[in-house]
Write an enzyme that holds these catalytic residues in place. Structure first.
Site, short mmCIF file in Angstrom:
data_model
loop_
_atom_site.label_atom_id
_atom_site.label_comp_id
_atom_site.label_asym_id
_atom_site.label_seq_id
_atom_site.Cartn_x
_atom_site.Cartn_y
_atom_site.Cartn_z
N ARG A 165 0.91 -1.09 0.05
CA ARG A 165 0.00 -0.18 0.01
C ARG A 165 0.92 1.29 0.09
O ARG A 165 2.16 1.26 0.51
CB ARG A 165 -0.87 0.01 1.16
N ASN A 186 12.32 1.56 1.55
CA ASN A 186 11.48 0.66 0.73
C ASN A 186 12.29 -0.24 -0.10
O ASN A 186 13.16 0.37 -0.72
CB ASN A 186 10.54 1.26 -0.20
N HIS A 206 12.17 -1.80 -4.10
CA HIS A 206 11.11 -2.02 -5.32
C HIS A 206 11.95 -2.88 -6.20
O HIS A 206 13.18 -2.64 -6.64
CB HIS A 206 11.11 -0.64 -5.80
N ASP A 212 9.10 8.67 0.74
CA ASP A 212 8.51 10.14 0.56
C ASP A 212 7.04 9.86 0.40
O ASP A 212 6.47 8.78 0.12
CB ASP A 212 9.02 11.28 -0.26
N GLY A 223 5.19 10.17 -2.18
CA GLY A 223 4.91 9.60 -3.32
C GLY A 223 4.79 8.06 -3.58
O GLY A 223 4.74 7.47 -2.85
N ASP A 238 7.00 5.31 -4.77
CA ASP A 238 8.28 4.81 -5.13
C ASP A 238 9.22 6.02 -5.72
O ASP A 238 9.83 5.86 -6.74
CB ASP A 238 8.02 3.70 -6.39
#
Ligand code: GAR
Length: 219
Positions: free
Chosen positions: A110, A126, A128, A160, A162, A164
């Site tokens: 999410r 994160n 990715h 942040d 946004g 990714d």
């Protein structure tokens, strides 16, 4: 400009040696192989951190069982019935109650709201499965495969508000082979994700760093 490590006190470069492991919360929605890679890196002493909480929005996430096997406390805070704002308020409270300095997203599927992100400035990471800024969002490996790129990979970045879009900490590239499928490409990327995530967290915890514009600069 902001400086690491950790305290927001103006920082320093290089940082003072730390005597205790950093406390990390992991957020996940699925199988949790990146969580396991981080936990193993901590257990081997390669990453000076301790995962003190695994938090999920999904009660059936297999990653939760993998955390319990390791004796790591887990919490489930589903969005259903709460809505995003209340769910994320409860998540902030749970992370703070665990005395956590860093939050690592490991397949948390999410997009975090601005309030959660603002609660832990420059302390949310994160992973990715693509070379950002290419192929953000869901099914990045499929997006890359179908686009026809010859090289893909993974990105570890600060989060942040946004999707990714935060400053990049580390990237690893892998080739896309002629006989690949989305699945074989995803498996090759995943192998590098496991290395990149532990390495990025280790760097952030052991080296001086700051964010200059969009750039994470070490040393
Ligand atoms: C990983 O490939 C991770 O990069 C991806 O989900 C997978 C989770 O696997 N995350 C995203 O796509 C986030 N945009 P895991 O549960 O085995 O770590």
């Amino acid at each position: 400009m902001s400086k690491g490590r950790g305290t927001g006190d103006g920082g320093g470069c290089p940082p003072p040696p730390e005597t205790r492991p950093a406390r990390v919360a992991v957020l996940l929605s699925g199988r949790g192989s990146n969580f396991v890679a981080l936990a193993d890196g901590c257990a081997r002493g390669e990453v000076p951190a301790e995962i003190v909480l695994v938090l999920s929005d999904r009660p059936d996430a297999p990653g939760l069982a993998r955390a319990r096997e390791r004796g790591i406390p887990t919490r489930v805070i589903p969005r259903k019935g709460l809505g995003q704002q209340e769910q994320e308020r409860q998540m902030v409270a749970a992370v703070r109650a665990a005395g956590t300095e860093w939050v690592c997203l490991a397949g948390y599927m999410r997009i975090l709201g601005a309030e959660f992100v603002a609660a832990f400035p420059e302390r949310i990471l994160n992973i990715h499965p693509a070379l950002l800024p290419a192929f953000p969002g869901r099914e990045a490996q499929r997006q890359a495969f179908e686009y026809g790129v010859k090289v893909s990979g993974c990105t570890v970045h600060l989060v942040d508000a946004g999707c990714d879009t935060g400053p990049i900490v580390a990237q690893r590239a892998v080739p896309v082979l002629d006989d690949d499928t989305t699945e074989t490409l995803a498996a090759r990327i995943l192998e590098q994700e496991h290395r990149a995530y532990a390495e990025a967290l280790r760097l952030l915890l052991t080296r001086g760093w700051h964010v200059e514009g969009r750039r994470v600069v070490f040393g």
